[in-house]
Design a protein around this motif. Structure first.
Motif, PDB file in Angstrom:
ATOM      1  N   VAL A  67       0.840  -1.206   0.000  1.00  0.00           N
ATOM      2  CA  VAL A  67       0.000   0.000   0.000  1.00  0.00           C
ATOM      3  C   VAL A  67       0.868   1.246   0.000  1.00  0.00           C
ATOM      4  O   VAL A  67       0.593   2.221  -0.723  1.00  0.00           O
ATOM      5  N   LEU A  68       1.961   1.237   0.787  1.00  0.00           N
ATOM      6  CA  LEU A  68       2.862   2.387   0.794  1.00  0.00           C
ATOM      7  C   LEU A  68       3.524   2.595  -0.570  1.00  0.00           C
ATOM      8  O   LEU A  68       3.732   3.739  -1.011  1.00  0.00           O
ATOM      9  N   VAL A  70       2.221   1.797  -3.470  1.00  0.00           N
ATOM     10  CA  VAL A  70       1.190   2.400  -4.340  1.00  0.00           C
ATOM     11  C   VAL A  70       1.051   3.886  -4.045  1.00  0.00           C
ATOM     12  O   VAL A  70       0.944   4.718  -4.958  1.00  0.00           O
ATOM     13  N   MET A  71       1.039   4.243  -2.767  1.00  0.00           N
ATOM     14  CA  MET A  71       0.928   5.653  -2.401  1.00  0.00           C
ATOM     15  C   MET A  71       2.105   6.464  -2.933  1.00  0.00           C
ATOM     16  O   MET A  71       1.939   7.587  -3.427  1.00  0.00           O
ATOM     17  N   TRP A  74       1.794   6.768  -6.754  1.00  0.00           N
ATOM     18  CA  TRP A  74       0.747   7.712  -7.122  1.00  0.00           C
ATOM     19  C   TRP A  74       1.144   9.155  -6.794  1.00  0.00           C
ATOM     20  O   TRP A  74       0.783  10.082  -7.512  1.00  0.00           O
ATOM     21  N   VAL A 101      -8.064   6.477  -5.805  1.00  0.00           N
ATOM     22  CA  VAL A 101      -6.864   5.809  -5.290  1.00  0.00           C
ATOM     23  C   VAL A 101      -6.728   6.049  -3.792  1.00  0.00           C
ATOM     24  O   VAL A 101      -6.381   5.138  -3.020  1.00  0.00           O
ATOM     25  N   CYS A 105      -6.643   3.081  -0.952  1.00  0.00           N
ATOM     26  CA  CYS A 105      -5.577   2.897   0.043  1.00  0.00           C
ATOM     27  C   CYS A 105      -6.128   2.977   1.467  1.00  0.00           C
ATOM     28  O   CYS A 105      -5.673   2.247   2.367  1.00  0.00           O
ATOM     29  N   ALA A 108      -7.862  -0.281   2.174  1.00  0.00           N
ATOM     30  CA  ALA A 108      -6.926  -1.395   2.304  1.00  0.00           C
ATOM     31  C   ALA A 108      -6.442  -1.574   3.735  1.00  0.00           C
ATOM     32  O   ALA A 108      -5.914  -2.645   4.090  1.00  0.00           O
ATOM     33  N   THR A 109      -6.616  -0.534   4.562  1.00  0.00           N
ATOM     34  CA  THR A 109      -6.227  -0.647   5.971  1.00  0.00           C
ATOM     35  C   THR A 109      -6.924  -1.824   6.640  1.00  0.00           C
ATOM     36  O   THR A 109      -6.334  -2.534   7.476  1.00  0.00           O
ATOM     37  N   THR A 125      -3.244   5.466   5.319  1.00  0.00           N
ATOM     38  CA  THR A 125      -3.037   6.694   4.540  1.00  0.00           C
ATOM     39  C   THR A 125      -2.684   7.886   5.416  1.00  0.00           C
ATOM     40  O   THR A 125      -2.112   8.872   4.925  1.00  0.00           O
TER      41      THR A 125
END
Length: 473
Positions: A67-68, A70-71, A74, A101, A105, A108-109, A125
């Motif tokens: 996830v990080l 992806v962040m 992005w 997005v 994210c 997703a947590t 996030t």
């Protein structure tokens, strides 16, 4: 000192445009996007720190790291898309994808943390989500900011319900903070857009006004003077010439109203306006041709020939006007362009004559050549006024002073003078001699003009013009 007021162009403002109707970025948006980009990067670092600090509470560490990643990816994409790549993708679609997005994210947590995680730390996030909310506020306005903030609260509640947690005070607190930040950003962007649009309109009006004044000077120094001379000579000669003079007078009044932007006042039957400039050279030659052999008592055929001779001088003036009508007024030269300079002292010294006494510094006074031409034209208009409105034998003193960063040109005569309020009255009546041929030229050079006069005390015109640094000695 009677200062010229600028022409104001009125009109209703255009309807407010939507953000999606504009292409590319406007000036005010550039610092906003830079600030949001910095905020995203700092928030990403903070989110990574929070994950590392609560690593033991992660149910799927690999998923959290994904996830990080992806962040981070992005963040890099949005920095490019909202910055150098702006215009490649429609901003509304980009903002919608940005928010999607961010919500993904956030959601997703629920898949990668233990339930106890949200009791000690915010969602993955963290504050990074606010970057998407601020971007949406800039693109979509306050309504988008409101929707994103409420959506954040809904997704946050859903994540906590999924993990079997109670809704804590952190949820409404986060919604309120996000709502305040997004709404404020949307409000700022909305009014900054309106201010920038009005500034652009003001700049356009200023350019149109400058072009109109430039054309007015050209018309006044040529066409209007020919028409005025034809009217006077036609009235003196009578007959067919008188009819032509009457028609020329009507067209003069209409044209003066058009270029002056205000009401025109008919000329008196005898005499001329004391604030108007003199006839052009072509007009003077034509007048001499009509008055030379027979004068006012000549036959009507000779008068008609004289008027036709005068009208011939109108043709080149009209040609020049038509050819320049479609051109935009000359703007400032490019910064890398070399503007030739000229000697103002030499240009004004050429105007000295048996009754015009010139005085100036011994050294050359260097200024840009276009400025020298405009200053000389203004001085010639002032001298022409003396020729036209003062008695024969009137003395004129032309003085040039070089003050380093500024030059002062003074034209003083010992003529009959005029009431101090007369120049302003003439401008209001549509007379363009003092207002455009003299003051207008000096104003376009960022200078000022002062007229000092009184009945029986002559007239003094002082023109103060700044000297550009690149040509100042």
């Amino acid at each position: 000192m009677n200062q010229e007021s600028r022409t104001r162009v009125g009109g209703a403002p255009p309807p407010p445009e939507r953000r999606s109707d504009r292409d590319g970025a406007t000036g005010f948006e550039v610092p906003l996007w830079r600030a949001i980009a910095v905020f995203r990067a700092a928030s990403l670092v903070y989110a990574a720190y929070m994950v590392a600090d609560t690593f033991r509470l992660l149910a799927h560490p690999v998923g959290a790291v994904a996830v990080l990643v992806v962040m981070a990816a992005w963040t890099l994409f949005t920095v490019w898309a909202y910055g150098p790549g702006r215009g490649t993708v429609d901003e509304r679609l980009l903002a919608a994808a940005d928010v999607a997005v961010a919500f993904a994210c956030l959601a997703a947590t629920a898949l990668v943390v233990e339930p106890v995680y949200l009791r000690h730390a915010p969602p993955l996030t963290s504050t990074w989500f606010a970057g998407a909310a601020l971007a949406a506020a800039v693109v979509g306005g306050r309504r988008w900011a409101l929707c994103v903030a409420l959506g954040h609260g809904v997704v946050d509640i859903a994540v906590r319900v999924w993990l079997g947690l109670e809704i804590s005070a952190a949820v409404p607190r986060g919604v309120v903070l996000l709502l305040l930040a997004g709404y404020s950003m949307g409000y700022l962007a909305h009014y900054a857009l309106r201010a920038e649009r009005r500034l652009a309109e003001a700049v356009e009006i200023e350019a149109r006004t400058a072009e109109r004044e430039r054309l007015a000077r050209s018309i006044h120094d040529s066409v209007l003077q020919v028409l005025a001379m034809v009217r006077r000579r036609g009235e003196e000669l009578g007959g067919e010439a008188g009819e032509l003079g009457r028609l020329a007078g009507e067209q003069e009044v209409r044209l003066r109203t058009l270029v002056g932007g205000g009401p025109a006042v008919e000329r008196p039957e005898n005499g001329t306006d004391s604030a108007d400039s003199a006839d052009s050279a072509d007009s003077a030659e034509a007048a001499g041709a009509t008055a030379g052999a027979g004068g006012p008592g000549a036959a009507g055929s000779r008068g008609s020939a004289g008027v036709r001779t005068s009208l011939r001088g109108l043709v080149p003036s009209l040609r020049g006007l038509v050819s320049s009508w479609g051109r935009s007024s000359p703007g400032p030269a490019p910064t890398d362009a070399v503007v030739p300079s000229a000697d103002l002292h030499a240009a004004l010294a050429e105007l000295a004559s048996s009754r015009v006494t010139f005085a100036g510094p011994a050294d050359p006074v260097r200024m840009p050549a276009p400025a020298v031409a405009e200053i000389r034209a203004a001085v010639e208009a002032a001298l022409a006024n003396v020729d036209r409105h003062c008695p024969d034998g009137t003395r004129v003193w032309l003085l040039l002073e070089d003050e380093g960063g500024q030059v002062t040109v003074t034209v003083r005569d010992d003529g009959p003078g005029m009431p101090p309020e007369r120049p302003e009255e003439a401008r209001a009546e549509g007379r363009l001699g003092m207002s455009q041929s003299i003051r207008g030229r000096i104003r376009d050079l960022a200078g000022t003009t002062e007229v000092i006069t009184a009945p029986g005390e002559g007239t003094e015109i002082e023109m103060h013009i700044p000297v550009p640094e690149e040509t100042a000695r």
